[in-house]
Design a protein around this motif. Structure first.
Motif, PDB file in Angstrom:
ATOM      1  N   ALA A  33      -5.730  -6.931  -8.872  1.00 22.04           N
ATOM      2  CA  ALA A  33      -6.112  -6.076  -7.742  1.00 22.04           C
ATOM      3  C   ALA A  33      -6.419  -4.647  -8.174  1.00 22.04           C
ATOM      4  CB  ALA A  33      -4.994  -6.082  -6.694  1.00 22.04           C
ATOM      5  N   HIS A  37     -10.062  -2.792  -7.696  1.00 21.61           N
ATOM      6  CA  HIS A  37     -10.258  -1.645  -6.811  1.00 21.61           C
ATOM      7  C   HIS A  37     -10.564  -0.365  -7.588  1.00 21.61           C
ATOM      8  CE1 HIS A  37      -9.481  -3.684  -3.082  1.00 21.61           C
ATOM      9  NE2 HIS A  37      -8.410  -4.244  -3.600  1.00 21.61           N
ATOM     10  N   GLN A  41     -13.940   1.853  -7.463  1.00 24.99           N
ATOM     11  CA  GLN A  41     -13.855   3.266  -7.084  1.00 24.99           C
ATOM     12  C   GLN A  41     -14.548   4.149  -8.135  1.00 24.99           C
ATOM     13  OE1 GLN A  41      -9.791   4.557  -7.295  1.00 24.99           O
ATOM     14  NE2 GLN A  41     -10.162   6.550  -6.370  1.00 24.99           N
ATOM     15  N   SER A 135      -9.446   8.650 -18.864  1.00 23.32           N
ATOM     16  CA  SER A 135      -7.977   8.632 -18.818  1.00 23.32           C
ATOM     17  C   SER A 135      -7.469   7.325 -18.204  1.00 23.32           C
ATOM     18  CB  SER A 135      -7.439   9.784 -17.975  1.00 23.32           C
ATOM     19  OG  SER A 135      -7.697  10.998 -18.594  1.00 23.32           O
ATOM     20  N   TRP A 136      -8.145   6.852 -17.165  1.00 21.55           N
ATOM     21  CA  TRP A 136      -7.686   5.613 -16.540  1.00 21.55           C
ATOM     22  C   TRP A 136      -7.875   4.430 -17.492  1.00 21.55           C
ATOM     23  CZ3 TRP A 136      -9.674   0.849 -14.941  1.00 21.55           C
ATOM     24  CH2 TRP A 136      -8.746   0.051 -14.249  1.00 21.55           C
ATOM     25  N   THR A 139      -5.005   4.593 -19.877  1.00 19.59           N
ATOM     26  CA  THR A 139      -3.743   4.226 -19.232  1.00 19.59           C
ATOM     27  C   THR A 139      -3.655   2.716 -19.047  1.00 19.59           C
ATOM     28  OG1 THR A 139      -3.632   6.326 -18.044  1.00 19.59           O
ATOM     29  CG2 THR A 139      -2.354   4.514 -17.130  1.00 19.59           C
TER      30      THR A 139
ATOM     31  N   ALA B 418       4.992   1.994 -22.680  1.00 19.42           N
ATOM     32  CA  ALA B 418       4.113   2.046 -21.501  1.00 19.42           C
ATOM     33  C   ALA B 418       5.027   2.161 -20.293  1.00 19.42           C
ATOM     34  CB  ALA B 418       3.267   0.775 -21.410  1.00 19.42           C
ATOM     35  N   PRO B 419       4.482   2.482 -19.123  1.00 21.37           N
ATOM     36  CA  PRO B 419       5.353   2.562 -17.951  1.00 21.37           C
ATOM     37  C   PRO B 419       6.040   1.220 -17.722  1.00 21.37           C
ATOM     38  CG  PRO B 419       3.058   2.997 -17.334  1.00 21.37           C
ATOM     39  CD  PRO B 419       3.066   2.681 -18.784  1.00 21.37           C
ATOM     40  N   GLN B 425       2.930  -6.490 -10.764  1.00 23.59           N
ATOM     41  CA  GLN B 425       2.477  -6.945 -12.078  1.00 23.59           C
ATOM     42  C   GLN B 425       3.437  -7.989 -12.645  1.00 23.59           C
ATOM     43  OE1 GLN B 425      -0.501  -5.739 -13.980  1.00 23.59           O
ATOM     44  NE2 GLN B 425       0.116  -7.773 -14.670  1.00 23.59           N
ATOM     45  N   ASP B 606      -2.954  11.241 -12.236  1.00 22.38           N
ATOM     46  CA  ASP B 606      -4.112  11.509 -11.398  1.00 22.38           C
ATOM     47  C   ASP B 606      -3.859  10.763 -10.086  1.00 22.38           C
ATOM     48  OD1 ASP B 606      -6.648  11.264 -10.141  1.00 22.38           O
ATOM     49  OD2 ASP B 606      -7.630  11.613 -12.067  1.00 22.38           O
ATOM     50  N   ALA B 608      -5.621  10.041  -7.632  1.00 23.35           N
ATOM     51  CA  ALA B 608      -6.685   9.154  -7.142  1.00 23.35           C
ATOM     52  C   ALA B 608      -6.751   7.847  -7.926  1.00 23.35           C
ATOM     53  CB  ALA B 608      -8.034   9.863  -7.205  1.00 23.35           C
ATOM     54  N   THR B 609      -6.494   7.899  -9.231  1.00 28.63           N
ATOM     55  CA  THR B 609      -6.676   6.695 -10.057  1.00 28.63           C
ATOM     56  C   THR B 609      -5.374   6.139 -10.609  1.00 28.63           C
ATOM     57  OG1 THR B 609      -6.877   7.919 -12.138  1.00 28.63           O
ATOM     58  CG2 THR B 609      -8.899   7.582 -10.849  1.00 28.63           C
ATOM     59  N   GLY B 610      -4.359   6.969 -10.728  1.00 29.80           N
ATOM     60  CA  GLY B 610      -3.119   6.555 -11.368  1.00 29.80           C
ATOM     61  C   GLY B 610      -3.120   6.772 -12.870  1.00 29.80           C
ATOM     62  N   ALA B 611      -4.198   7.331 -13.415  1.00 30.14           N
ATOM     63  CA  ALA B 611      -4.219   7.634 -14.855  1.00 30.14           C
ATOM     64  C   ALA B 611      -3.088   8.597 -15.179  1.00 30.14           C
ATOM     65  CB  ALA B 611      -5.560   8.244 -15.249  1.00 30.14           C
ATOM     66  N   THR B 612      -2.398   8.367 -16.316  1.00 28.37           N
ATOM     67  CA  THR B 612      -1.259   9.230 -16.631  1.00 28.37           C
ATOM     68  C   THR B 612      -1.718  10.537 -17.265  1.00 28.37           C
ATOM     69  OG1 THR B 612      -1.038   8.028 -18.700  1.00 28.37           O
ATOM     70  CG2 THR B 612       0.442   7.401 -16.937  1.00 28.37           C
ATOM     71  N   GLN B 617      -1.382  17.577 -21.951  1.00 26.56           N
ATOM     72  CA  GLN B 617      -1.939  18.106 -20.698  1.00 26.56           C
ATOM     73  C   GLN B 617      -0.837  18.732 -19.850  1.00 26.56           C
ATOM     74  OE1 GLN B 617      -3.662  14.427 -19.369  1.00 26.56           O
ATOM     75  NE2 GLN B 617      -5.744  15.003 -19.943  1.00 26.56           N
ATOM     76  N   HIS B 638      -8.872  -0.128   1.336  1.00 26.07           N
ATOM     77  CA  HIS B 638      -9.441  -1.198   0.532  1.00 26.07           C
ATOM     78  C   HIS B 638     -10.116  -2.261   1.371  1.00 26.07           C
ATOM     79  CE1 HIS B 638      -6.262   0.323  -2.289  1.00 26.07           C
ATOM     80  NE2 HIS B 638      -7.365   0.432  -2.975  1.00 26.07           N
ATOM     81  N   MET B 737      -2.379  -7.896   2.013  1.00 26.88           N
ATOM     82  CA  MET B 737      -3.189  -7.950   0.794  1.00 26.88           C
ATOM     83  C   MET B 737      -2.363  -7.714  -0.457  1.00 26.88           C
ATOM     84  SD  MET B 737      -6.326  -5.414   1.673  1.00 26.88           S
ATOM     85  CE  MET B 737      -7.351  -5.862   0.273  1.00 26.88           C
ATOM     86  N   THR B 738      -2.823  -8.250  -1.576  1.00 26.16           N
ATOM     87  CA  THR B 738      -2.251  -7.893  -2.867  1.00 26.16           C
ATOM     88  C   THR B 738      -2.990  -6.663  -3.377  1.00 26.16           C
ATOM     89  OG1 THR B 738      -1.659 -10.170  -3.337  1.00 26.16           O
ATOM     90  CG2 THR B 738      -1.800  -8.691  -5.217  1.00 26.16           C
ATOM     91  N   VAL B 739      -2.485  -5.524  -3.009  1.00 24.58           N
ATOM     92  CA  VAL B 739      -3.096  -4.262  -3.448  1.00 24.58           C
ATOM     93  C   VAL B 739      -2.014  -3.206  -3.376  1.00 24.58           C
ATOM     94  CG1 VAL B 739      -3.940  -3.789  -1.116  1.00 24.58           C
ATOM     95  CG2 VAL B 739      -5.043  -2.687  -3.045  1.00 24.58           C
ATOM     96  N   TRP B 740      -2.100  -2.198  -4.238  1.00 23.57           N
ATOM     97  CA  TRP B 740      -1.000  -1.235  -4.299  1.00 23.57           C
ATOM     98  C   TRP B 740      -1.509   0.163  -4.579  1.00 23.57           C
ATOM     99  CZ3 TRP B 740      -1.329  -5.574  -7.587  1.00 23.57           C
ATOM    100  CH2 TRP B 740      -1.784  -5.331  -8.889  1.00 23.57           C
TER     101      TRP B 740
END
Lengths: 153, 762
Positions: A33, A37, A41, A135-136, A139, B418-419, B425, B606, B608-612, B617, B638, B737-740
């Motif tokens: 998912a 998404h 995006q 970056s994404w 990650t 990693a996280p 997941q 971030d 918006a995206t979840g990028a670390t 930085q 979504h 939905m399967t979305v997070w």
């Protein structure tokens, strides 16, 4: 300024390539998912970059290069399967986004030289978002790698 | 006492601003008089996240009721209907699990502990030999005690070395933790419940407190009835009791279209900035990111919010003015934000409002990023979920080294590359068999997780060996390969911490039935059977009793933001309720935030995206004790309504039930008060569809459907609401939905497209 036009064309084309590739990866890994998404995006961001660039393309034109294949990268048309396939796809997206990123760097330099504030602002804005796309990818690669390499059936 | 399933909040004890909340002791006993009770045993209620101090009544070796503790800072003697009627009846229910079960020829059959644990250990060893620790996953709860979570965390992180540990807290409080980390550098609730008596405005963001935390709402009602009541602002797509209170107090009810919270938050923020309702000196001294915040929220005029969110532009202005002009604002946030679209960004938006006005760490001023479960805070603190123990940063090598020293293991054992893997997941890996052993404690994902048909397929399949420990043969346990009977609340001892950092000790009142064991004992049995050792060959888990486990945890927390130093079992017995860190009513009274790169729990993301954000930085922000003003642009949900699925499906809670009703469904009174599922439609939508109040309907999404009677209710037009507690034909998560969320990884339960079909014959 024949070569600025070349790079404006390259930016437009590379963003399109990245957007197409992101959508291909989204569809290819749609059962994940977050990949589906987020890639969708991020493709939208690249679409937006092309829209922002459109007036500049009209001003400078897009150079019709003799050997475009020497300049441009191909889109990722056929996403790979499985968890290791996802790793490799993310690496390809990273490469394509890096091409976009360095293209914006080149354009920003040209815009500085020309004192074209409109183009400079566009290049800065888009490049900042390209960095966030990269970056994404990094990650998501880090998260997926151990399981994909060690345990995946 | 009145029937509290009807008089949910009990009698009013009006409280003037600045005065102490009066005592009111609530008692409920099942068939005995107060003077017939043999013993009263100290505890705190676990049937919501509020953490009300109470005593368990014991008669002839059975738990027969509860009484609120008058001296407790959280509830001053009060208990809600769930606590009163649901705390004890489940314990003597005839369908308790009393022996371990193992699957034989497709059926679960009774067995003894040695056989059951033997099966687990055999599978566990085989997987470790073949694939290593990444083959193991643990999915725990917000219902166990701190001691149990900490023990589980040590087994998973230092014994096996798997990053695949999470709790159902992912479904309820992950966004609370994530937003606190993003804004302030570490988890931990800044405010105190005492701020309710001090504030002059109360903002409830997606928080239907009257149904989820009835005692806290009683406290607010008492303020509203007292002199100098606060103005209440309600952000909720339903016309809840909070919305009614907003009307009574001269506040505002904002009912944003489901999935548009962030656009509304951005508009409120823009209004504060546009009117300069900010403490400029404080912001300058104690925050970073003001200019980026200003740029991000600039497009969100009240008119833009009106278009996107379907709210009145003037209501946005009025709400912002109340926030901007009040002297002391307390905000609370819950699932309406956490389980909706762009959850972390929207929750950070609340933190931003407080940061802009410098309203943190002072009486009446603060944020409560609420928890949904009684012990969720401890899952996060101990690292039994997707966090590293003691609010440590998995990307900070020095933090990992500290834990390695404490546990006397090789730092490479502790998964920190990693996280930690989030629940959605983990289930994804279990789906493919990449995780071959999934151990579920005290939670019922077959009902509570999104897209139930998929979850049942994962749990019931042969690709993954499933262990479940619980009080009852839940829908999840019925799908397991091994089922372990667990002791519940009142049958074991342990501590837990509520949403304003208040720690309680809940003591053992009675023995568990049959061969049921405490979750701590179950984890210890596994650690022993696996022979888990430290670097010197000594047992990795060196404790046997809850108090020893607690003392070990105190060492792990020392020097970190959630420092439990000085809070001992003896102190908890003496005082009843104690906030961490000891002697700290509110965090950040000195406006010093845990954001220095070397100390923080997280470098951030971030939104918006979840990028670390990388360490470099983070260092470059030079935050060093200043809080982050973080924001993101709104993006549409979504899944948006379409021609086929024209309505938005959203889920939530009812006051009489908790979770999947494992306990509350076994209380006669609570069951009778809310026995069956239902779906709520707005009057306009019901009329358009030709649906009458009480008529059976089928609600369908692209993933599944439910059937239940319709209620015409206070939900906004275009939305359909269903409670998520019920399994079977009316199971709400068949549709979700399967979305997070990209940052908190909390699943989005609040936004799915759906259609409603009237059924005949009812």
């Amino acid at each position: 300024m024949p070569h600025l036009a070349t790079y404006v064309g390259l930016a437009d084309h590379s963003e399109q390539t990245l957007a197409d590739s992101l959508r291909a990866v989204a569809d290819g890994h749609a059962h994940l998912a977050d990949v589906f998404h987020t890639c969708s995006q991020l493709a939208g961001w690249s679409d937006d970059h092309r829209e922002r660039l459109a007036p500049v393309v009209r001003r400078y034109g897009e150079e019709d290069v003799a050997e475009p294949e020497r300049l441009r990268a191909d889109a990722l048309e056929y996403p790979r399967e499985g968890e290791v396939g996802l790793l490799r796809d993310l690496q390809d997206l990273h490469l394509l986004a890096t091409l976009v990123h360095t293209t914006w760097t080149v354009i920003a330099q040209g815009a500085q030289g020309l004192r074209d504030e409109e183009l400079l602002e566009i290049a800065r804005h888009c490049d900042a978002e390209t960095s966030r796309q990269i970056s994404w990818f990094e990650t998501r690669l880090k998260v997926a790698a151990p399981q994909a390499l060690i345990v995946t059936p | 006492m009145a029937d509290r399933t009807v008089h949910v909040w009990g009698a009013r004890t009006p409280t003037a601003r600045g005065s102490a909340w009066p005592e009111r002791v609530d008692v409920h006993l099942d068939g005995v008089r107060e003077d017939e009770v043999d013993r009263w045993v100290g505890a705190a209620c676990v049937l919501c996240s509020n953490g009300c101090g109470c005593e368990i009544a014991v008669k002839d070796g059975r738990m027969v009721g509860v009484r609120g503790r008058a001296a407790d800072r959280v509830n001053r003697g009060r208990l809600g209907p769930k606590g009163l009627y649901g705390s004890t009846p489940w314990a003597s229910s005839p369908d308790r699990l009393t022996t371990p079960l193992v699957r034989e020829d497709g059926r679960l059959v009774e067995t003894d502990w040695d056989t059951a644990m033997g099966r687990i250990v055999e599978r566990s060893r085989a997987l470790l030999d073949e694939k290593g620790p990444l083959s193991h996953g643990f999915y725990t709860s917000g219902q166990l005690f701190l001691e149990e979570y900490y023990t589980l965390a040590v087994i998973g992180k230092a014994g096996l070395g798997t990053p695949h540990m999470d709790g159902n807290t992912r479904l309820c409080t992950a966004t609370a933790g994530a937003s606190l980390k993003e804004s302030f550098g570490a988890d931990g609730q800044p405010a105190s419940y005492d701020d309710i008596e001090q504030c002059d405005a109360l903002f409830l963001f997606g928080h239907n407190m009257p149904e989820t935390q009835t005692v806290l709402w009683a406290r607010i009602l008492d303020r509203i009835e007292g002199s100098e009541p606060p103005r209440v602002v309600c952000v909720d797509p339903r016309r809840t009791e909070v919305a009614v209170a907003a009307g009574r107090t001269g506040g505002v009810h904002l009912a944003p279209r489901v999935g548009t919270n962030l656009a509304l938050m951005n508009a409120l923020t823009r209004e504060l900035l546009a009117h300069e309702w900010l403490d400029a000196d404080w912001v300058e001294a104690h925050t970073v990111g003001l200019e980026e915040l200003r740029a991000t929220v600039e497009p969100y005029t009240p008119e833009e919010a009106a278009r996107t969110c379907g709210v009145d532009a003037d209501d946005v202005r009025r709400a912002a003015r109340i926030f901007g002009e009040s002297g002391a604002v307390l905000s609370t946030v819950l699932q309406g934000f956490y389980q909706s679209h762009q959850a972390t960004a929207a929750a950070c938006g609340v933190n931003n409002l407080h940061l802009l006005r410098g309203m943190l760490g002072r009486p009446g001023c603060g944020v409560l990023q609420m928890n949904g479960q009684p012990t969720a805070q401890n899952t996060r603190e101990t690292g039994a979920d997707g966090d590293l123990t003691g609010f440590r940063n998995w990307e900070n090598a020095a933090h990992v080294e500290e834990l390695a020293r404490l546990w006397n293991v090789d730092p490479m054992t502790i998964p920190h590359w990693a996280p930690p893997t989030h629940a959605m997941q983990i289930f994804g890996y279990a789906e493919t068999g990449s995780i071959g052993l999934l151990w579920i404690s005290a939670t019922n994902p077959a009902v509570s997780m999104p897209e139930s048909p998929r979850i049942r397929r994962i749990l019931g399949g042969d690709q993954c060996f499933v262990v479940v420990q619980d009080l009852f043969l839940t829908e999840t346990a019925a799908l397991a390969d091994v089922v372990l009977p667990a002791a519940g609340w009142g049958e074991k001892t342990g501590t837990f911490t509520n949403a304003d950092r208040t720690v309680h000790l809940a003591e053992k009142a009675v023995d568990p039935p049959g061969e049921a064991r405490s979750d701590l004992d179950i984890f210890l049995t596994y650690a022993d059977a696996m022979g888990l050792t430290d670097r010197d060959g000594s047992p990795l888990v060196g404790w046997r009793t809850p108090e020893e486990a607690y003392d070990a945890w105190v060492e792990a927390s020392r020097g970190r933001p959630c420092d439990y130093s000085g809070i001992t079992y003896d102190l908890l017995r003496e005082r009843g309720a104690v906030q961490w860190p000891l002697g700290t009513t509110r965090l950040y009274a000195d406006a010093e935030f845990p954001t220095s790169t070397d100390y923080c729990e997280d470098y951030g993301h971030d939104l918006a995206t979840g990028a670390t954000t990388t360490e470099q930085q983070h260092r470059a922000t030079a935050a060093a004790g200043r809080a982050f003003l973080k924001a993101a642009a709104y993006s549409p949900p979504h899944e948006e309504p379409s021609e086929d699925y024209p309505l938005i499906f959203t889920t939530g809670r009812v006051v009489h039930q908790f979770h999947t009703r494992t306990k509350t469904g076994r209380s006669r009174r609570l069951h009778h008060a809310a026995p069956d599922p239902w779906v709520e439609l707005s009057e306009a939508d019901a009329r358009a569809l030709g649906i009458a109040d009480g008529q059976r309907v089928r609600v369908e999404s692209p993933r599944g459907s439910l059937e239940a009677p319709a209620r015409i209710g206070p939900v906004t037009e275009g939305a359909v609401f269903a409670p998520f507690h019920y399994a079977g034909a009316g199971q709400a998560n068949e549709l979700t939905m399967t979305v997070w969320d990209p940052v908190s990884k909390q699943p989005t339960f609040k936004t799915a497209a759906c259609r409603v079909v009237p059924l005949e014959g009812d």
